[in-house]
Design an enzyme around this catalytic site. Structure first.
Site, PDB file in Angstrom:
ATOM      1  N   CYS A 253      45.427  46.638  25.925  1.00 25.75           N
ATOM      2  CA  CYS A 253      44.859  47.791  26.632  1.00 25.75           C
ATOM      3  C   CYS A 253      43.441  48.102  26.171  1.00 25.75           C
ATOM      4  CB  CYS A 253      45.759  48.999  26.453  1.00 25.75           C
ATOM      5  SG  CYS A 253      47.299  48.762  27.310  1.00 25.75           S
TER       6      CYS A 253
ATOM      7  N   ARG B  59      34.004  26.798   9.212  1.00 25.86           N
ATOM      8  CA  ARG B  59      33.989  26.475  10.639  1.00 25.86           C
ATOM      9  C   ARG B  59      33.769  24.981  10.912  1.00 25.86           C
ATOM     10  NH1 ARG B  59      31.970  30.606  14.110  1.00 25.86           N
ATOM     11  NH2 ARG B  59      30.916  31.344  12.247  1.00 25.86           N
TER      12      ARG B  59
ATOM     13  N   ARG C 247      36.951  36.781  18.767  1.00 23.72           N
ATOM     14  CA  ARG C 247      35.548  36.366  18.739  1.00 23.72           C
ATOM     15  C   ARG C 247      34.783  36.681  20.038  1.00 23.72           C
ATOM     16  NH1 ARG C 247      33.471  32.127  18.014  1.00 23.72           N
ATOM     17  NH2 ARG C 247      32.043  32.745  16.375  1.00 23.72           N
TER      18      ARG C 247
ATOM     19  N   PRO D 255      32.028  24.949   3.417  1.00 26.39           N
ATOM     20  CA  PRO D 255      32.154  24.975   4.883  1.00 26.39           C
ATOM     21  C   PRO D 255      33.518  25.479   5.322  1.00 26.39           C
ATOM     22  CG  PRO D 255      32.580  22.775   4.075  1.00 26.39           C
ATOM     23  CD  PRO D 255      32.230  23.606   2.865  1.00 26.39           C
TER      24      PRO D 255
END
Ligand code: LLP
Length: 418
Positions: free
Chosen positions: A342, A276, A312, A274
């Site tokens: 930008c 996240r 993300r 694992p």
């Protein structure tokens, strides 16, 4: 579950005010709660205590040494995907016999480092890799334990970029190739096949994809054992989801309950990878409002944190909860929270209902602990953010803010500076 909460109009991380951290360390700032990731690790570890198991934290989610060291102390191993991650895991004190290495494109240099370090297992993703690894191990004079990473052709029902276990993905040995891989491995003297591995994707909300993959894995285990390979461990990868918005992810206990019947009778050590699940909810990103701009019918809040700090939202359309760090009075208004980069894709949240923020306010981006700093860059020549680890009332700088000098550090065509 996490240890970020609001009290007296302020956001707190454990027993520290986040606004105070922004004053002390500046912004953009990543803040991690040790109590949060400790608890997530412990919950998963405890959930699987009825079988031999090892939780190998996925370093790619967040490779900060301070975090790796704490997880290593708790008993975590590491799931790595590069030589660099191996170096960091070892530097953080994670023992080599708790390190497993996946990756579709491991170079000779990376494989050699893994063999020399004596890591627990190399998860081999194709037949050619078996041959190269054998050569490398022979030249070093060692035997290397390997697992076949198979591609079970399972749909993880997640974002297209986060699925890895479909036939059309580049990962793993296709099931129909396992026989050939076994034949090749059988004659390679420096390799020892000790396990089976898979990883079907990321941010997986339900147990069914894991069950489907495990049903396939059980057949492969039987196949390999019938050919004399001692399959001592089964690595089911990572992928457990967290709540970003309104998702209802599985708890560690629910996950265990849903899959353990497919594992128990195999008499293997179960490896989990694992990333996240452990570190996602334990981290926030804090930015400061540089300007507020009304244009057309939109209200833009421009932060000093942008897509180079957290990619993300634009990369996966990911939704991260946003709030002011300190309560601000006034009715919420639709707001686009953007960065200074930008690119029109440089946003952290679009059309969010936020109180009327003004210049100097701080904004927090939640659930940014995984694939936040790890995927950050210096795009637009922006030095990367600082990282702070909070434990109770203590806050420790675990990565200093990069400077403009850092932007120059690896360049070789320098002229005397202004
Ligand atoms: N094991 C392997 C072999 C992996 O490839 C991954 C993630 C993991 C474990 C950990 O997965 P987790 O438990 O964290 O879901 N950048 C994307 C996620 C990419 C995941 C890549 N592999 C994001 O920000 O959502």
């Amino acid at each position: 579950m996490d240890y970020f909460h609001r009290k007296d109009g302020h956001l707190w991380c454990e027993e520290v005010r986040v606004g105070d951290l922004a004053d002390r360390f500046g912004t953009p700032l990543y803040v991690y709660s040790q109590r949060t990731f400790t608890e997530h690790f412990r919950k998963l570890d405890a959930a699987f205590s009825d079988v031999p198991h090892l939780v190998c934290y996925s370093v790619k989610a967040n490779g900060n040494l301070g975090i790796l060291r704490e997880l290593g102390r708790l008993g975590a191993g590491a799931d790595i995907v590069s030589g660099g991650e191996l170096v960091k895991a070892r530097r953080a004190g994670i023992p080599a016999d708790r390190i497993v290495y996946s990756g579709v494109g491991k170079t000779r240099a990376e494989l050699a480092l893994a063999v020399r370090e004596g890591i627990r297992c190399v998860n081999v993703e194709n037949v050619e890799e078996l041959e190269v690894l054998d050569e490398v191990a022979r030249s070093i004079g060692r035997r290397q334990a390997v697992a076949f990473r198979v591609n079970p052709d399972v749909d993880a029902h997640t974002h297209a970029h986060l699925t890895t276990g479909r036939r059309e993905n580049k990962f793993g040995i296709p099931l129909e190739e396992v026989g050939r891989a076994a034949e090749v491995a059988a004659r390679l003297e420096a390799l020892q096949v000790v396990g089976l591995d898979m990883h079907i994707g990321s941010q997986i909300l339900t147990p069914e994809p894991y069950r489907e993959a495990l049903r396939q894995a059980r057949e492969v285990v039987a196949f390999l054992r019938a050919r004399g390979f001692p399959v001592e461990h089964l690595d089911i990868g990572g992928g457990l989801a967290v709540r970003y918005d309104t998702e209802e992810p599985m708890t560690a206990d629910e996950f265990h309950e849903a899959i353990i019947h497919l594992v128990r009778d195999l008499e293997v050590t179960l490896i989990l990878e694992p990333g996240r699940f452990i570190i996602g909810p334990a981290g926030i990103l804090v930015g400061e409002v540089i300007f507020v701009k009304e244009a057309g019918n939109r209200r833009f809040v421009i932060l000093d944190a942008g897509m180079n700090d957290l990619i993300r939202p634009v990369l996966y359309g990911a939704h991260h909860r946003l709030e002011p760090v300190v309560d601000r009075p006034g009715d919420p208004v639709p707001t686009d929270v953007v960065g200074p980069v930008c690119e029109s894709g440089d946003f952290l949240g679009k059309d969010r209902r936020l109180p009327p923020l003004v210049r100097g306010d701080r904004v927090v981006v939640f659930t940014a602990g995984a694939y936040g700093f790890a995927m950050s860059s210096q795009y637009n020549q922006r030095p990367r953010a600082a990282e702070v680890l909070v434990d109770g009332t203590e806050a420790r700088l675990v990565r200093r803010r990069e400077t403009w000098e850092d932007l120059l550090a690896a360049e070789t065509d320098l002229i005397p500076g202004p």
